[in-house]
Structures are given as structure tokens and as C-alpha cells.
Design a protein around this motif. Structure first.
Motif, short mmCIF file in Angstrom:
data_model
loop_
_atom_site.label_atom_id
_atom_site.label_comp_id
_atom_site.label_asym_id
_atom_site.label_seq_id
_atom_site.Cartn_x
_atom_site.Cartn_y
_atom_site.Cartn_z
N UNK A 171 56.87 22.03 -2.27
CA UNK A 171 56.16 21.05 -3.10
C UNK A 171 54.80 20.68 -2.54
N UNK A 172 54.39 21.31 -1.42
CA UNK A 172 53.07 21.00 -0.86
C UNK A 172 52.27 22.28 -0.61
N UNK A 173 52.59 23.33 -1.36
CA UNK A 173 51.91 24.60 -1.15
C UNK A 173 50.47 24.53 -1.62
N UNK A 174 49.64 25.30 -0.96
CA UNK A 174 48.22 25.34 -1.28
C UNK A 174 47.85 26.74 -1.75
N UNK A 175 46.95 26.82 -2.71
CA UNK A 175 46.47 28.12 -3.18
C UNK A 175 45.69 28.84 -2.09
N UNK A 176 45.27 28.09 -1.08
CA UNK A 176 44.50 28.71 0.00
C UNK A 176 45.40 29.29 1.10
N UNK A 177 46.72 29.10 0.98
CA UNK A 177 47.61 29.52 2.04
C UNK A 177 47.55 31.03 2.27
N UNK A 178 47.53 31.81 1.18
CA UNK A 178 47.49 33.26 1.32
C UNK A 178 46.16 33.72 1.92
N UNK A 179 45.06 33.12 1.47
CA UNK A 179 43.75 33.48 2.03
C UNK A 179 43.70 33.16 3.52
N UNK A 180 44.33 32.06 3.90
CA UNK A 180 44.36 31.67 5.31
C UNK A 180 45.19 32.68 6.12
N UNK A 181 46.30 33.12 5.56
CA UNK A 181 47.12 34.13 6.25
C UNK A 181 46.34 35.43 6.42
N UNK A 182 45.61 35.86 5.39
CA UNK A 182 44.82 37.08 5.48
C UNK A 182 43.74 36.96 6.54
N UNK A 183 43.05 35.82 6.57
CA UNK A 183 41.99 35.62 7.56
C UNK A 183 42.57 35.62 8.97
N UNK A 184 43.73 35.02 9.15
CA UNK A 184 44.37 34.98 10.46
C UNK A 184 44.80 36.37 10.90
N UNK A 185 45.34 37.15 9.97
CA UNK A 185 45.73 38.53 10.30
C UNK A 185 44.50 39.34 10.69
N UNK A 186 43.40 39.17 9.96
CA UNK A 186 42.17 39.89 10.30
C UNK A 186 41.64 39.50 11.66
N UNK A 187 41.73 38.21 12.00
CA UNK A 187 41.27 37.76 13.31
C UNK A 187 42.15 38.33 14.42
N UNK A 188 43.44 38.46 14.16
CA UNK A 188 44.35 39.03 15.16
C UNK A 188 44.01 40.49 15.41
N UNK A 189 43.77 41.25 14.34
CA UNK A 189 43.39 42.65 14.50
C UNK A 189 42.08 42.77 15.28
#
Length: 499
Positions: A171-189
Motif C-alpha cells: 500500500x506504499x509502493x512508488x512508481x519510482x521503485x523499479x527505476x531505482x532498482x535499475x539505477x542501483x543494479x547499473x551502479x553495482x555493475x
């Protein structure tokens, strides 16, 4: 990439749930694993690899993200390529306690086969960023959460190393959550690249569909210039299977010649047949790639070789399995006749489970290092095609080429030979790149590579002694020997051996 496209409905605990097509495919897979909405089967392992580059870099990136998301109800995780949760960070104790109850915690495997449709499991299955909200989860115990996950790619191999998973309350999901996950994965790589000696990031695969030609000007004519007995035996096995209408899976290391082997096996049985090879692109481009070549499956006198099926998203493998099953033609005795397709993969166990029931015969293609007698026939062929005429190799060049272990197999041999043939019609050891004289060891920094290359360049100059090489490099012979051992340098005739 969100789970877009047409919505469909599936029953979940007696209620209809509207699902995008990727999630629908994931629900179907969850059912085939024997899961039910009431049951999850997370598997616990006693320990996780906290010394890996993925863990080190992912944990560091998540710590930075944690500072940014302070006091937000988001649990941040890194998993490996099998869905094993390596670490979990959060400032919200309540969501962590709740995730512990559903075993979404370090040490547990949370792939689709363990927990049904969930964010990190779908990201691994489809090799693409994935968002799974509330009722979209297959198992009821996860429907209080929204999970966004993105694959982390190994910067050298380009393979999926793991995922970044961000989980919050539904009930507190954000539309930006997926974009944040993608950015974090890219930073890890990116951090893995920097920590892994600064090598270039392997580009994402480009989808290809190309015709494989049988004549000697376009491809290697192994009928005119036979290769090794090991290669001929593999071709013979595939030829017999294909002639009997069986589906062949050619497995082995990338670059070993899996597609070439299937093509060589088809030619005698169907010399007029058109052979097409289809190599998958990055996950976002899979649908367009499929639409480009799958209509060819129904055409007469056409054989399609689908390469690297082990890199396909799960939904694409399922779609292909349906297409392949429809195009299998049978004779009056209900046995398959002319089989219009073949598969390649790194290993039989890596073939998606949707496709394995179609495979009748597995042919293991040996790597180039296990058939050194093939190196020079292929090298002369690549040089001739590159230059348009015959190119000669000196005994020193031959010794160097045939003693090298050839990571990347024929692909690297082709690249090395073309570069050398561009420099001379008589290829000597000095025309070959330094990598050919270097054993497979630890990764080198750019400065170390430059030093190694300069040592090899001097060692391959005709007529030079070790003392002269040491003098040119401004060092002692003892230091020169230590560095050649450190870099695993082996120049034929020098008595300098790989470490």
C-alpha cells in the motif's frame, strides 16, 4: 522495463486477478514447479559468499542507497544468479520482521521455483527489470508487498550475476521503485567493473539473424580441408540425428563452433537447404527479434539454428517451445521427418526447461584447446578470407598459435589471425598479440598490460637475447625472468614458460 502488454485474468484463491502477459507466464511456471498460492518452498543454505565481487560491490552500493532512503519502508537486497539472497539492508524494523516470516532473508533461495512469481525471481527468469505488485504475486504470503528487481550484469562476461531487489509494503509502493532498482543494479555493475581491474564493459548482445553459407568462400569447407577426428565425429553424430528427423542441441563453450557444426551436418543431407542462424539480443529486444525470423520456421527447405537458447528469457523460451512443437512435421508412422530447427547452448542443463523436451540428441562440441590440430587449418582459412589470398605462417607463429589455450575459442582465433594478417603476408611470432604468449591468470591493470605487451614485443624480435631484451627494457635479466613468470609469458624458443 515494467510488465506491460495485454492484461489477462487468472484465478487466485477464488478471485480473478488481472495480470500482464509476463506475469501470466510466470504464474504458469509457478504451477509447473508444483507450488500453490498457499505454499512457498524457500530453501535455506548455511552460508552465503560474502567474499565475492558481487557481494562486495552490491553491499557498498546498497549502503549508499540506504542513506538516501533513510526512514523509508524499503528493504534492499542483493541476490546471486540463482536467487540466493546475499544481503538485506533496511531502516524499517517492522518490514524486516515481516520479511523474515516469509523467508525473504539472507541465506534463502527466492527464485520462482522456490517462491513463485516475485520480483527478483521474475527478473532472473526473464533477465529483465521486473515489478510485481501485491496481488500479482503467485503465493498469498507475498501479497502484502510490492517488489522491484533488476538484473546485475557481470561487466566482463555480460551474463546475469544476480539482482538488486527493493521490497516495500503493497500500500506504499512508488512508481519510482523499479527505476531505482535499475539505477542501483547499473551502479553495482559499474563498481564491479572498476574493482575488476578496469576492463571494458561487455556490450549487450545484438540480435542477429543471418544466413549460413555452405560454399568455401563464405565458410570453412571441412569437406575439402578436413578438421580433426574429434570435430568430424561430432559432425557425424549430428548429421545422423538430423537425417533421422531428430532435434539436435549442440552444446559447448561460446565460440567453439556450435552453429558451424550444425550447419556442416545439414549440408550433405540437404545441400539446397537455406540455413538461418538466430542469435538472441538483449531482453528488451527479444519480441522484435522473434517476429523477424519465426515465420521462417514454416517454410520448406529452411533450417533455423537458434543459438544461445540458455540466454533467453523464460517467457521467450516458452513461446519458442510452442512454435517449435507446431512446426515439427511427422510422417505416416508418426515419426518426425525433416526437422527444421536446432539449438545451441553452453550446456544441456542450461537449456530452458520449456525447450528440453524437444531435444532428441545432444552433441558436445569440444573447445579449441582440446583440438589443437584444428588451429592452423582454421587460421589459414581466416587469413585467406581476410586478405583475399594465401598467408604464410612461420614455425614460430605456428608454435605460438597451437600452444595457446584459446579462451573464446574460434572467435578469438579469428580476431588474432585477422590482426596478424593485416600486418604481413608472412606472419611471424612478432606479428601476434601479447595475449597469445600469456597464460590465463589474474586480471591485469592497464599499466600491467602495457608492461606485459612491451616485454612480449621485445622477446619476439628475431635474434634478440634475454640480456639484450633486459637492456632495452632498462632492467636486469633476473627482473625480466621474474616478470615473465608473473605474467605467464611463454615465447617459443626462449625457454620462458607460463606460470
Amino acid at each position: 522495463m515494467d510488465n506491460a502488454h495485454t492484461d489477462v485474468s487468472l484465478a487466485a484463491g477464488g478471485e480473478d486477478v488481472a495480470l500482464p502477459w509476463r506475469l501470466r507466464a510466470s504464474w504458469r511456471r509457478s504451477e509447473t514447479y508444483g507450488l500453490t498460492p498457499e505454499e512457498m518452498r524457500p530453501v535455506f543454505t548455511g552460508s552465503v559468499d560474502t567474499g565475492s565481487l558481487l557481494y562486495e560491490c552490491g553491499h557498498e552500493v546498497l549502503k549508499g542507497l540506504r542513506a538516501t532512503l533513510a526512514n523509508e519502508p524499503v528493504s534492499m537486497m542483493i541476490t546471486d544468479h540463482e536467487g540466493l539472497v546475499l544481503c538485506r539492508l533496511s531502516d524499517d524494523a517492522s518490514i524486516d520482521r515481516s520479511l523474515d516470516r516469509v523467508h525473504l532473508a539472507p541465506g534463502f533461495y527466492f527464485a520462482e521455483s522456490n517462491a513463485g512469481t516475485n520480483g527478483l525471481g521474475l527478473a532472473l527468469a526473464d533477465r529483465a527489470p521486473s515489478l510485481v505488485r501485491a496481488e500479482e504475486h503467485f503465493c498469498a504470503g507475498l501479497r502484502g508487498y510490492t517488489c522491484a528487481a533488476a538484473p546485475v550484469l557481470d561487466p566482463v562476461t555480460g551474463q546475469v550475476a544476480g539482482t538488486v531487489n527493493l521490497t516495500t509494503w503493497s500500500d506504499s509502493s512508488s512508481q519510482l521503485l523499479l527505476a531505482l532498482a535499475q539505477a542501483t543494479a547499473g551502479s553495482t555493475t559499474a563498481l564491479m567493473l572498476a574493482r575488476g581491474s578496469g576492463r571494458r564493459v561487455r556490450p549487450l548482445p545484438r540480435g542477429e539473424v543471418f544466413r549460413v553459407y555452405a560454399d568455401g568462400t563464405e565458410g570453412y569447407d571441412d569437406a575439402e580441408r578436413p578438421l580433426s577426428a574429434a570435430w568430424r565425429q561430432c559432425v557425424g553424430t549430428a548429421r545422423t540425428a538430423l537425417a533421422e528427423g531428430r532435434v539436435v542441441a549442440a552444446v559447448g563453450e561460446p565460440g567453439a563452433g556450435r552453429t558451424a557444426l550444425v550447419s556442416a551436418a545439414r549440408r550433405p543431407a540437404a545441400p539446397r537447404e537455406r540455413v538461418l542462424a538466430a542469435r538472441p539480443p538483449a531482453p528488451d529486444d527479444i519480441r522484435a527479434w522473434l517476429s523477424l525470423w519465426t515465420p521462417e520456421l514454416a517454410k520448406d527447405d529452411t533450417c533455423v539454428i537458434v543459438s544461445r537458447v540458455d540466454t533467453l528469457p523464460a517467457w521467450a523460451a516458452a513461446e519458442l517451445a510452442g512454435l517449435f512443437a507446431r512446426v515439427r512435421r511427422t510422417g505416416e508412422d508418426a515419426r518426425p521427418r525433416m526437422q527444421p530447427f536446432a539449438l545451441t547452448a553452453s550446456d544441456y542443463s542450461a537449456i530452458p526447461p520449456e525447450l528440453t523436451p524437444l531435444v532428441d540428441t545432444v552433441v558436445e562440441v569440444p573447445p579449441l584447446r582440446d583440438r589443437p590440430e584444428d588451429v592452423m587449418p582454421l587460421a589459414r582459412h581466416f587469413a585467406r578470407r581476410h586478405r583475399g589470398h594465401e598467408v604464410t605462417f612461420t614455425p614460430g607463429a605456428v608454435r605460438a598459435l597451437t600452444s595457446y589455450e584459446w579462451p573464446e575459442n574460434v572467435r578469438r582465433l579469428r580476431r588474432v589471425v585477422r590482426a596478424a594478417a593485416s600486418r604481413a603476408d608472412l606472419v611471424d611470432a612478432r606479428h601476434l598479440p601479447a595475449e597469445v604468449f600469456t597464460g590465463a591468470g589474474r586480471r591485469l591493470s592497464r599499466l600491467q598490460e602495457l608492461e606485459r605487451d612491451e616485454i612480449v614485443r621485445c622477446l619476439t624480435e628475431p635474434g634478440t637475447t634475454m640480456a639484450e631484451v633486459a637492456e632495452r627494457l632498462g632492467t636486469s635479466r633476473a627482473t625480466l625472468y621474474r616478470k615473465t613468470a608473473r605474467y605467464g609469458i611463454d615465447v617459443p624458443g626462449r625457454g620462458v614458460h607460463r606460470a
